[in-house]
Design a protein around this motif. Sequence first.
Motif, PDB file in Angstrom:
ATOM      1  N   ARG A 125      56.910  15.527  -8.021  1.00 30.83           N
ATOM      2  CA  ARG A 125      56.638  14.599  -9.122  1.00 30.83           C
ATOM      3  C   ARG A 125      55.530  15.239  -9.960  1.00 30.83           C
ATOM      4  O   ARG A 125      54.603  15.839  -9.408  1.00 30.83           O
ATOM      5  CB  ARG A 125      56.166  13.242  -8.614  1.00 30.83           C
ATOM      6  CG  ARG A 125      57.162  12.537  -7.716  1.00 30.83           C
ATOM      7  CD  ARG A 125      58.388  12.025  -8.510  1.00 30.83           C
ATOM      8  NE  ARG A 125      59.285  11.286  -7.659  1.00 30.83           N
ATOM      9  CZ  ARG A 125      60.208  11.817  -6.857  1.00 30.83           C
ATOM     10  NH1 ARG A 125      60.347  13.133  -6.790  1.00 30.83           N
ATOM     11  NH2 ARG A 125      60.987  11.052  -6.115  1.00 30.83           N
ATOM     12  N   ASN A 170      60.977  19.488   2.616  1.00 28.63           N
ATOM     13  CA  ASN A 170      60.665  18.201   3.254  1.00 28.63           C
ATOM     14  C   ASN A 170      59.279  17.669   2.917  1.00 28.63           C
ATOM     15  O   ASN A 170      58.878  16.619   3.403  1.00 28.63           O
ATOM     16  CB  ASN A 170      60.829  18.320   4.768  1.00 28.63           C
ATOM     17  CG  ASN A 170      62.274  18.642   5.116  1.00 28.63           C
ATOM     18  OD1 ASN A 170      63.200  18.109   4.498  1.00 28.63           O
ATOM     19  ND2 ASN A 170      62.463  19.548   6.051  1.00 28.63           N
ATOM     20  N   LYS A 171      58.550  18.406   2.148  1.00 30.70           N
ATOM     21  CA  LYS A 171      57.219  17.920   1.766  1.00 30.70           C
ATOM     22  C   LYS A 171      57.311  17.163   0.443  1.00 30.70           C
ATOM     23  O   LYS A 171      58.215  17.397  -0.349  1.00 30.70           O
ATOM     24  CB  LYS A 171      56.239  19.091   1.652  1.00 30.70           C
ATOM     25  CG  LYS A 171      55.975  19.760   2.988  1.00 30.70           C
ATOM     26  CD  LYS A 171      54.808  20.691   2.921  1.00 30.70           C
ATOM     27  CE  LYS A 171      54.634  21.461   4.230  1.00 30.70           C
ATOM     28  NZ  LYS A 171      54.312  20.610   5.386  1.00 30.70           N
ATOM     29  N   LYS A 172      56.333  16.293   0.241  1.00 26.73           N
ATOM     30  CA  LYS A 172      56.287  15.529  -1.001  1.00 26.73           C
ATOM     31  C   LYS A 172      55.180  16.110  -1.873  1.00 26.73           C
ATOM     32  O   LYS A 172      53.999  15.970  -1.539  1.00 26.73           O
ATOM     33  CB  LYS A 172      56.000  14.057  -0.711  1.00 26.73           C
ATOM     34  CG  LYS A 172      57.100  13.361   0.054  1.00 26.73           C
ATOM     35  CD  LYS A 172      56.660  11.986   0.512  1.00 26.73           C
ATOM     36  CE  LYS A 172      57.818  11.254   1.173  1.00 26.73           C
ATOM     37  NZ  LYS A 172      57.417   9.985   1.762  1.00 26.73           N
ATOM     38  N   ASP A 208      63.773  16.876  -6.167  1.00 24.90           N
ATOM     39  CA  ASP A 208      63.530  15.579  -5.517  1.00 24.90           C
ATOM     40  C   ASP A 208      62.169  15.511  -4.840  1.00 24.90           C
ATOM     41  O   ASP A 208      61.624  14.422  -4.672  1.00 24.90           O
ATOM     42  CB  ASP A 208      64.618  15.315  -4.461  1.00 24.90           C
ATOM     43  CG  ASP A 208      65.937  14.968  -5.118  1.00 24.90           C
ATOM     44  OD1 ASP A 208      65.914  14.647  -6.330  1.00 24.90           O
ATOM     45  OD2 ASP A 208      66.973  15.048  -4.441  1.00 24.90           O
ATOM     46  N   ASN A 209      61.661  16.651  -4.405  1.00 25.29           N
ATOM     47  CA  ASN A 209      60.398  16.628  -3.658  1.00 25.29           C
ATOM     48  C   ASN A 209      59.182  16.936  -4.547  1.00 25.29           C
ATOM     49  O   ASN A 209      58.121  17.299  -4.039  1.00 25.29           O
ATOM     50  CB  ASN A 209      60.456  17.615  -2.483  1.00 25.29           C
ATOM     51  CG  ASN A 209      60.580  19.056  -2.949  1.00 25.29           C
ATOM     52  OD1 ASN A 209      61.091  19.316  -4.049  1.00 25.29           O
ATOM     53  ND2 ASN A 209      60.103  19.987  -2.143  1.00 25.29           N
ATOM     54  N   ASP A 219      52.348  16.680   5.004  1.00 19.49           N
ATOM     55  CA  ASP A 219      53.610  16.284   4.368  1.00 19.49           C
ATOM     56  C   ASP A 219      53.431  15.941   2.896  1.00 19.49           C
ATOM     57  O   ASP A 219      54.354  16.064   2.100  1.00 19.49           O
ATOM     58  CB  ASP A 219      54.203  15.058   5.082  1.00 19.49           C
ATOM     59  CG  ASP A 219      54.704  15.440   6.466  1.00 19.49           C
ATOM     60  OD1 ASP A 219      54.939  16.654   6.678  1.00 19.49           O
ATOM     61  OD2 ASP A 219      54.823  14.555   7.318  1.00 19.49           O
ATOM     62  N   VAL A 220      52.236  15.483   2.557  1.00 22.23           N
ATOM     63  CA  VAL A 220      51.958  15.147   1.159  1.00 22.23           C
ATOM     64  C   VAL A 220      51.027  16.220   0.595  1.00 22.23           C
ATOM     65  O   VAL A 220      49.973  16.520   1.186  1.00 22.23           O
ATOM     66  CB  VAL A 220      51.289  13.762   1.045  1.00 22.23           C
ATOM     67  CG1 VAL A 220      50.894  13.458  -0.398  1.00 22.23           C
ATOM     68  CG2 VAL A 220      52.230  12.689   1.582  1.00 22.23           C
ATOM     69  N   TYR A 246      57.148   7.519  -3.680  1.00 22.30           N
ATOM     70  CA  TYR A 246      57.070   8.310  -2.444  1.00 22.30           C
ATOM     71  C   TYR A 246      56.779   7.427  -1.214  1.00 22.30           C
ATOM     72  O   TYR A 246      56.715   7.944  -0.098  1.00 22.30           O
ATOM     73  CB  TYR A 246      55.954   9.351  -2.561  1.00 22.30           C
ATOM     74  CG  TYR A 246      56.364  10.692  -3.138  1.00 22.30           C
ATOM     75  CD1 TYR A 246      57.675  11.163  -3.064  1.00 22.30           C
ATOM     76  CD2 TYR A 246      55.404  11.533  -3.715  1.00 22.30           C
ATOM     77  CE1 TYR A 246      58.019  12.409  -3.574  1.00 22.30           C
ATOM     78  CE2 TYR A 246      55.740  12.780  -4.224  1.00 22.30           C
ATOM     79  CZ  TYR A 246      57.048  13.204  -4.151  1.00 22.30           C
ATOM     80  OH  TYR A 246      57.386  14.449  -4.638  1.00 22.30           O
TER      81      TYR A 246
END
Lengths: 390, 205
Positions: free
Chosen positions: A132, A110-112, A129-130, A72-73, A388
């Motif tokens: 940085r 949906n992943k960061k 949004d997902n 996910d990250v 996050y």
Amino acid sequence: MVLLVRPPGDKFTFRLFFKLAATIKCLKNSLYLWSAKIDPKYEHGWWPEKDKWVLETELDYRKHLIDSINQDVVLIGVKDHLTSGEFNSRFQKIPVIADYLKSLFEYYPNKKFILFTSVENLEFYINADNVRIVPWGGDITNHQHEYQKLQPILEKNLDSNYTFLSLNRNKRAHRAMLVSLLYGLDIQNSGLISCMFKDSIDDLFEYTDWKVTNTSVYLKGFDVLRTSSTSINDSPKIYHNNNNDNVANFKNKLANYYKDTFVEIVCETSYTEACYNLTEKTLNSIYGCSFPILLCSKGSVEFLRSMGLDMFDDIIDHSYDNISDPAERLECAILNNKELLTNNKRTKDLWIKNQNRFKNNIDFCRERLYNFYNTRSNDLFKEILHDYNI
Amino acid sequence: MTTTFKNDDSFFTVVMPTRSPIGFWSIYRWVELDNNAKFRFIRDLEIEQDRLTIKEIDDIYPEVKTIGIVTNPWARVAYSYEMSINPPNNFPNVEEIGKQFSGIDFTTFDTYVDSILECKVLSNKPHPSLAQLHWLENGNKQVDYLLRSENINEDFKTIQNYFCTDRPLNIEDFKFDYQLYYSDKSKAVVDTIFADDIAKFCYEF
């Protein structure tokens, strides 16, 4: 963690990426790669054994990148610039490699993602949004230890008839336009100029596709350029074994040019795109102790100034740095500084009077430059983790 | 479950004491040819040129897995002597080594062994009396994969298993008739200087 090829000299950013990635204790993917490998122009073939030819392209690396994303990250460190070949803002909205990354982030909503990049101002193109962004220093941070030991050009040839230096190796539209403008204004004899790609361009405007108000100046300059030899005629093959040894190039070649000149028109890799990679070209100019006229993307002078470098604002007119249009910016940079570029005696006097300021900039580059990128990356990274909730 | 590159995302690098008969490139050549390993190894020239220790590497690359090479201490000393008095191309000769260490005496093997402890380092090179443990151990932590030069092909199988490959390393195990060089006296000196290595890595003369 997956390492998809490192470019030469990337020790500073690679180590920083590794260290920051190690602070995240949850499950994650960490991917580090050289942008050249996901550039659509990338193609490399070799014979690993007799009768076996292997060809790899950007698709191999893009597949490997995608295959490696399963948490996910996701941390991705992309070294080097994100433009493939030329970028013309009149026809393109986003540099090609940045566009690929943007699509990748959209594909996994949906992943960061945390993207480490060599370019500044990437938020201009990638703002989701997902994702940085951590700009952790461009190629200006390459070969850190070698540059820290480099002998700067604090003594110059005060008998030199040349005032400025303009180095142009790889073919880029803004370099072709710059050299044509210098010749069109008939100021080429005031400087040491290289243009290693001039014979590969038949029609200046067909190649650059730039809109300018005074076409004839450029065309006249380009004609003179094509039919004469430039004052520097080195081979473009300055690096051996693909090691991009910028420091050896400085010592062996560039140092002599810096000794004979006092101003440099630094023609960076990025120019037409909003995001930019500051490279060894800027750093060489600082170690070469020349007044810098920086031809890079809009805002790059302000960035260097805010970082802590003396941009000699009382001597150089940097108003070009606020101009978006590439042709207007180029003309402003040259025309507003014509006196500095051509008045040999005045510029030399200014150089003599301001020697301590060059020394200060070198001191800055030896230590604080790296501290700046280090601190900024660490601070941003902490904010992102908090943001996050990692 | 066996740990392999498929269920573990570790990174690797190689740590090598000075005077090792195996070169870094012997490992990295294999890495470059393996389609999975090549994405997991960090080649950092500072680690190689400055012979960084596991402690220093851990500071730079936290949690990286280390592959260390260890050599029979008596063989290491004799091999180092032989390489100095009969250097292959591009290796430093006695005269060049003399610029880095004062008091090192290459007259005979015995004088060389006698001078190891007392010689002085003139450059930033590590002292020749440093045990291999200096590179391969940091407090309670040892390198993750210890490969013996003399048995490197066998020991390397753990790396091959990790990357699910049987691609051979393609180098010879280190074999060197070091016993021929030693007198009782020189053996006793090396026994003493490198007692920690001998005990830790269970080497016998």
